[in-house]
Design a protein around this motif. Structure first.
Motif, PDB file in Angstrom:
ATOM      1  N   GLY A   1     -30.785  -9.646 -10.320  1.00 16.67           N
ATOM      2  CA  GLY A   1     -31.686 -10.598  -9.680  1.00 16.67           C
ATOM      3  C   GLY A   1     -30.967 -11.610  -8.819  1.00 16.67           C
ATOM      4  N   HIS A   2     -29.721 -11.907  -9.141  1.00 15.76           N
ATOM      5  CA  HIS A   2     -28.961 -12.839  -8.310  1.00 15.76           C
ATOM      6  C   HIS A   2     -28.581 -12.178  -6.990  1.00 15.76           C
ATOM      7  CE1 HIS A   2     -28.550 -16.349 -10.848  1.00 15.76           C
ATOM      8  NE2 HIS A   2     -28.193 -15.601 -11.882  1.00 15.76           N
ATOM      9  N   LYS A   3     -28.527 -12.967  -5.939  1.00 17.83           N
ATOM     10  CA  LYS A   3     -28.217 -12.445  -4.603  1.00 17.83           C
ATOM     11  C   LYS A   3     -26.756 -12.641  -4.220  1.00 17.83           C
ATOM     12  CE  LYS A   3     -32.943 -13.335  -3.068  1.00 17.83           C
ATOM     13  NZ  LYS A   3     -33.829 -14.079  -2.116  1.00 17.83           N
ATOM     14  N   ARG A   4     -26.021 -13.382  -5.026  1.00 20.83           N
ATOM     15  CA  ARG A   4     -24.590 -13.562  -4.813  1.00 20.83           C
ATOM     16  C   ARG A   4     -23.871 -13.371  -6.151  1.00 20.83           C
ATOM     17  NH1 ARG A   4     -23.374 -16.563  -0.069  1.00 20.83           N
ATOM     18  NH2 ARG A   4     -24.782 -15.776   1.560  1.00 20.83           N
ATOM     19  N   GLY A   5     -22.542 -13.472  -6.111  1.00 22.40           N
ATOM     20  CA  GLY A   5     -21.774 -13.313  -7.324  1.00 22.40           C
ATOM     21  C   GLY A   5     -22.175 -14.298  -8.400  1.00 22.40           C
ATOM     22  N   VAL A   6     -22.076 -13.857  -9.660  1.00 21.88           N
ATOM     23  CA  VAL A   6     -22.465 -14.698 -10.802  1.00 21.88           C
ATOM     24  C   VAL A   6     -21.194 -15.340 -11.356  1.00 21.88           C
ATOM     25  CG1 VAL A   6     -23.653 -14.796 -13.009  1.00 21.88           C
ATOM     26  CG2 VAL A   6     -24.339 -13.104 -11.297  1.00 21.88           C
ATOM     27  N   TRP A   7     -21.190 -16.661 -11.417  1.00 20.93           N
ATOM     28  CA  TRP A   7     -20.000 -17.407 -11.845  1.00 20.93           C
ATOM     29  C   TRP A   7     -19.992 -17.718 -13.338  1.00 20.93           C
ATOM     30  CZ3 TRP A   7     -15.764 -17.976  -9.074  1.00 20.93           C
ATOM     31  CH2 TRP A   7     -15.832 -17.889  -7.683  1.00 20.93           C
ATOM     32  N   SER A   8     -21.159 -17.796 -13.948  1.00 18.53           N
ATOM     33  CA  SER A   8     -21.218 -18.291 -15.325  1.00 18.53           C
ATOM     34  C   SER A   8     -22.297 -17.559 -16.111  1.00 18.53           C
ATOM     35  CB  SER A   8     -21.510 -19.800 -15.319  1.00 18.53           C
ATOM     36  OG  SER A   8     -21.753 -20.283 -16.615  1.00 18.53           O
ATOM     37  N   VAL A   9     -22.021 -17.307 -17.395  1.00 15.60           N
ATOM     38  CA  VAL A   9     -23.020 -16.755 -18.304  1.00 15.60           C
ATOM     39  C   VAL A   9     -22.826 -17.402 -19.664  1.00 15.60           C
ATOM     40  CG1 VAL A   9     -21.552 -14.789 -18.938  1.00 15.60           C
ATOM     41  CG2 VAL A   9     -24.030 -14.652 -19.271  1.00 15.60           C
ATOM     42  N   LYS A  10     -23.950 -17.744 -20.327  1.00 16.59           N
ATOM     43  CA  LYS A  10     -23.876 -18.408 -21.623  1.00 16.59           C
ATOM     44  C   LYS A  10     -25.104 -18.055 -22.462  1.00 16.59           C
ATOM     45  CE  LYS A  10     -21.102 -21.286 -23.828  1.00 16.59           C
ATOM     46  NZ  LYS A  10     -19.665 -21.024 -23.962  1.00 16.59           N
ATOM     47  N   PHE A  11     -24.831 -17.699 -23.742  1.00 14.38           N
ATOM     48  CA  PHE A  11     -25.923 -17.435 -24.680  1.00 14.38           C
ATOM     49  C   PHE A  11     -26.485 -18.747 -25.217  1.00 14.38           C
ATOM     50  CE2 PHE A  11     -23.798 -13.324 -24.915  1.00 14.38           C
ATOM     51  CZ  PHE A  11     -24.860 -12.425 -25.058  1.00 14.38           C
ATOM     52  N   SER A  12     -27.771 -18.709 -25.586  1.00 16.82           N
ATOM     53  CA  SER A  12     -28.386 -19.812 -26.310  1.00 16.82           C
ATOM     54  C   SER A  12     -28.111 -19.620 -27.803  1.00 16.82           C
ATOM     55  CB  SER A  12     -29.893 -19.861 -26.064  1.00 16.82           C
ATOM     56  OG  SER A  12     -30.500 -20.801 -26.940  1.00 16.82           O
ATOM     57  N   VAL A  13     -27.847 -20.715 -28.489  1.00 17.38           N
ATOM     58  CA  VAL A  13     -27.590 -20.654 -29.925  1.00 17.38           C
ATOM     59  C   VAL A  13     -28.897 -20.494 -30.703  1.00 17.38           C
ATOM     60  CG1 VAL A  13     -26.595 -21.916 -31.881  1.00 17.38           C
ATOM     61  CG2 VAL A  13     -25.514 -22.041 -29.638  1.00 17.38           C
ATOM     62  N   TYR A  14     -30.027 -20.881 -30.099  1.00 19.87           N
ATOM     63  CA  TYR A  14     -31.278 -20.974 -30.844  1.00 19.87           C
ATOM     64  C   TYR A  14     -32.289 -19.884 -30.500  1.00 19.87           C
ATOM     65  CZ  TYR A  14     -29.381 -25.544 -31.919  1.00 19.87           C
ATOM     66  OH  TYR A  14     -28.568 -26.558 -32.354  1.00 19.87           O
ATOM     67  N   ASP A  15     -32.170 -19.265 -29.336  1.00 17.88           N
ATOM     68  CA  ASP A  15     -33.133 -18.248 -28.930  1.00 17.88           C
ATOM     69  C   ASP A  15     -32.397 -17.081 -28.286  1.00 17.88           C
ATOM     70  OD1 ASP A  15     -35.781 -19.669 -29.413  1.00 17.88           O
ATOM     71  OD2 ASP A  15     -34.766 -21.113 -28.120  1.00 17.88           O
ATOM     72  N   LYS A  16     -33.105 -15.982 -28.135  1.00 17.64           N
ATOM     73  CA  LYS A  16     -32.519 -14.804 -27.499  1.00 17.64           C
ATOM     74  C   LYS A  16     -32.599 -14.963 -25.978  1.00 17.64           C
ATOM     75  CE  LYS A  16     -33.222 -11.499 -31.242  1.00 17.64           C
ATOM     76  NZ  LYS A  16     -31.786 -11.270 -31.438  1.00 17.64           N
ATOM     77  N   LEU A  17     -31.872 -15.948 -25.504  1.00 20.40           N
ATOM     78  CA  LEU A  17     -31.850 -16.273 -24.085  1.00 20.40           C
ATOM     79  C   LEU A  17     -30.417 -16.323 -23.582  1.00 20.40           C
ATOM     80  CD1 LEU A  17     -34.450 -19.189 -23.950  1.00 20.40           C
ATOM     81  CD2 LEU A  17     -34.862 -16.793 -23.390  1.00 20.40           C
TER      82      LEU A  17
END
Length: 818
Positions: free
Chosen positions: A532-548
């Motif tokens: 879905g992103h149109k450029r490179g993705v710099w960061s990714v992080k899980f949520s501690v409380y939900d499946k996000l």
């Protein structure tokens, strides 16, 4: 609907404190009581509280680079010299400029203030040495004789003493001794050095002089007959040397030891008697950076010394033993803060004591936010790009451009290593080698408490692969791991970020190929792809409380993804440049994002609204770190600034409620004054509340009542109030008059009130009002327009009078005819 934690108070207001750079190399000075540190910062000079690391003053430069700076031992004066050839003297604590004069015909290179804080000696590129009265700021002595740039200068003198001398060294390899009483050169020491003289110091009683140079020797001179007593080979080009005179050390009397610092970056102690080094040899780790000692700051009353390093770091060594233990390290400039993480044991409030930084260098810096002192972890040979901390903060993972990853373990005080030495801090635990490109993302296992150690490590690299490493369960000595559990071709372009899910079952990789992949930790297989992103993705992080999962991209957006079906559920737009970091805060109810626009934004996950935009950086914000107590987070950027954002939403709301209650009470009080026709109190209260309409209505009521015929406003009491206003009240009232005067319906009130003011105050009173010119510039044209309108109306009234008279005459004529 985005599933988020319920009943969570959103953070909308933040206060901030910051660790700012204060040293960019060059000259540095410390007061004798160790309270103030003065350093050069480009064209400016920064004065720092040495005990807390907090900035006290910033002295703006004169547009030219600062070449020398010194603070007097008594902390009363700061002297600054720059390439503009000006010498500026500032008085503390007000930091007031008391004198600015042209010092030399060339830039001042070196400077020294005597122990009594009365004289300052300067040596310049013009080969001249000058002595100045510090209090008066005038030149007392000028000495010529050197044929090169002055590279070292030192004053000797004691309060009440009759012997005052200045020693100067030059790049002509000669040392000259100048007598301030006789006002002449009394000796030229030219047999000892064959290169630039950089360090000079008198012994405490003034009988000896030592000189250190880039010819790798220290010479000891007798000042009784100006002869060379001893030459000590130090095997490195020196930048500074001095007598150690703080009592005894290793059984040696005070003036029998000297300290040196130079190209090797280590402070060394030498015995004058034997000519041997007394500090034990220290192992060095080869890195891509060469760090040297550019100066050593020391006073005879100290029990420690401060080394100024070429990497813009100040290191404080205690003199309790010959190995000179480091008690504190201050980073004058952290460079670009690429990544950061809260680490170390927590205090009584559950806040980790330290912050680990990746600072565009091979070193990892672990700083104490309270004191800003730092410890350097050195194991990498090239720039460290990314770091990650375990959930308990006691494990630290680092990786970088040397294609390796390391894990560090916190070792509490009292624990012994294999050599029987006690340690308190992070110790190297394991090194992981196997990638063929620089590592852009690293993540530790999250369930550390269950296993007692992080069971695995995930790394993603420019070689387009992701690796899972098994972390050794125990390691008495640092372990080198060369074989991963698995290696998978992950993306088509560089991997920028890696994160592990809270349950250790999944991990995510973000890449320049514009995708994020979700992987199974156990099998190492892709279980989902986020597109879905149109450029490179710099960061990714899980949520501690939900499946996000939250991602930040070069397309300037932040996206939230549901990892149940791998769909995008929210897109946040607002940054004007690439989003470089994003993470969950407020128990997963909000997201903090940092961008190349220098801003940090806080978003509501449920509504998608931006709750706050935080601005304290002047360059890209590369990194964010969430404090475990969920009350604050930190940001670091390319401007070398680390900002701590503290949630003050509750306090801000309480203050607002208190202010609203106070305002409601005053507004009711104002209504009561108007009802009781207590005009004086009503006017003053309306001014203090700054309510233009309420104040206008008060004046309208007074004018309409017109109780006193001789009053301009209609009430002498009101005229008296307007005649006794303070400067602040007068300024506010003139602004209201300016606004009312622009409207024909309210100009009558404005003109009446202005009439009272003009008759009540002399012109000097109006000149004291802030921004009076702009106010008058707005008043004059509208007043002229109202005057013209009234004049035209008066002229038109004559026509009415004439018409009425003519009508009366015609009427009387008709009556007579009848």
């Amino acid at each position: 609907m985005v599933p988020v934690a319920s009943s969570v108070a959103l953070k909308t207001a933040f206060s901030h404190t910051a660790i700012e750079p204060f040293f960019t190399g060059g000259s540095a000075s410390v007061s004798e009581d160790q309270s103030l540190l003065v350093t050069t910062y480009g064209e400016d000079v920064i004065i720092t509280d040495l005990s807390t690391g907090q900035r006290k003053h910033k002295i703006k430069g004169d547009t030219e680079q600062v070449t020398a700076v010194a603070i007097s031992p008594d902390s009363k004066y700061v002297v600054i010299c720059s390439r503009s050839l000006q010498m500026r003297i500032f008085q503390l604590p007000e930091c007031k400029l008391v004198r600015s004069i042209k010092a030399h015909d060339g830039p001042v290179i070196v400077m020294h203030i005597d122990s009594t804080s009365t004289l300052v000696a300067t040596g310049a590129a013009d080969g001249v040495v000058k002595v100045w009265d510090l209090t008066g700021g005038f030149n007392t002595h000028t000495f010529r004789g050197h044929t090169g740039v002055i590279s070292a200068v030192r004053i000797f003198g004691q309060k009440g003493g009759t012997r005052w001398q200045v020693a100067s060294g030059s790049d002509d390899s000669k040392i000259r001794i100048w007598d301030l009483v006789q006002r002449k050169c009394v000796a030229v020491l030219e047999e000892g050095h064959v290169s630039v003289v950089r360090g000079l110091d008198f012994s405490r009683d003034g009988s000896l002089l030592i000189s250190g140079g880039r010819d790798k020797v220290v010479n000891v001179w007798s000042l009784k007959n100006y002869s060379l007593v001893k030459t000590i080979l130090v095997f490195e080009a020196l930048e500074t040397a001095g007598f150690l005179s703080s009592g005894t050390l290793t059984g040696k009397m005070s003036d029998q030891l000297i300290f040196t610092g130079g190209e090797k970056g280590i402070v060394k102690l030498w015995s004058i008697e034997s000519g041997e080094e007394v500090t034990p040899e220290k192992p060095t780790i080869q890195t891509s950076e060469e760090v040297g000692v550019s100066d050593i700051i020391y006073y005879p009353s100290w029990s420690d010394l401060i080394a100024v390093l070429s990497d813009q770091t100040l290191v404080e060594h205690t003199l309790t033993s010959t190995d000179l233990p480091v008690v504190r390290r201050l980073a004058g400039n952290n460079g670009e803060v690429i990544d950061l993480a809260y680490v170390g044991p927590v205090d009584s409030e559950g806040i980790p004591k330290y912050l680990a930084l990746a600072t565009n260098s091979p070193e990892i810096r672990v700083i104490s936010p309270g004191t800003q002192s730092s410890v350097v972890l050195t194991a990498h040979t090239d720039i460290v790009i990314c770091i990650d901390a375990s959930t308990d903060g006691l494990w630290l993972a680092c990786a970088g451009k040397d294609n390796t990853a390391t894990i560090w373990r916190w070792t509490p005080s009292g624990m012994e290593d294999a050599d029987g030495n006690e340690h308190d801090g992070f110790q190297l635990y394991a090194t992981f080698k196997g990638h063929l490109g620089s590592i852009g993302g690293v993540a530790l296992a999250r369930l550390v408490a269950q296993a007692g150690y992080p069971r695995f490590l995930i790394t993603g690299s420019q070689d387009l692969t992701v690796k899972k490493w098994a972390v050794p369960k125990t390691a008495d000595e640092p372990v080198e791991v060369a074989k991963p559990v698995f290696t998978k071709k992950a993306h088509e372009k560089d991997i920028n970020s890696v994160d592990v899910a809270p349950n250790d079952e999944l991990f995510a990789t973000a890449s320049q190929d514009r995708t994020v992949k979700i992987w199974s930790v156990e099998e190492g297989e892709t279980v989902g792809i986020l597109r879905g992103h149109k450029r490179g993705v710099w960061s990714v992080k899980f949520s501690v409380y939900d499946k996000l999962v939250v991602t930040g991209s070069g397309d300037k957006t932040v996206k939230v993804w549901n990892i149940r079906d791998y769909t995008c559920v929210k897109t946040f737009e607002g940054h004007t440049n690439s989003v470089l970091k994003a993470l969950f805060i407020s128990s997963g109810a909000q997201i903090a994002s940092a961008g190349g626009d220098g801003l940090v934004k806080v978003w509501d996950v449920k509504t998608g609204e931006c709750n706050a935009t935080l601005d304290n950086h002047e360059d890209k914000v590369w990194s964010l770190a969430h404090r475990p107590d969920d009350k604050a987070f930190a940001s670091g950027g390319g401007d070398s600034v680390i900002t701590f954002w503290e949630d003050v939403t509750a306090e801000d709301l309480a203050r607002q409620e208190e202010a609203d209650a106070e305002l409601a009470e005053k507004e009711q009080e104002l209504s009561n004054y108007v009802f009781r026709k207590e005009w004086k109190n009503a006017i003053l209260l309306a001014l203090s509340l700054d309510h233009p309409l309420r104040l206008l209505n008060v004046f309208r009521a007074v004018i309409a009542e017109n109780a006193d015929n001789g009053s301009i406003t209609g009430l002498r009491e009101v005229d008296a109030v307007l005649s006794s206003l303070e400067s602040g009240q007068l300024r506010l009232l003139l602004r209201r008059i300016r606004d009312w005067n622009t409207n024909a319906r309210t100009s009558n009130v404005a003109q009446r009130v202005l009439n009272v003011l003009l008759q009540s105050y002399p012109p000097e009173k109006f000149l004291e009002v802030e921004d009076i010119k702009r106010t008058l510039d707005a008043l004059v044209p509208y007043s002229e327009r109202h005057y013209t309108r009234v004049s035209e109306l008066l002229e038109e009234s004559y026509i009415v009078d004439y018409t009425l008279r003519q009508m009366d005459e015609v009427l009387m004529t008709k009556i007579d005819e009848l």
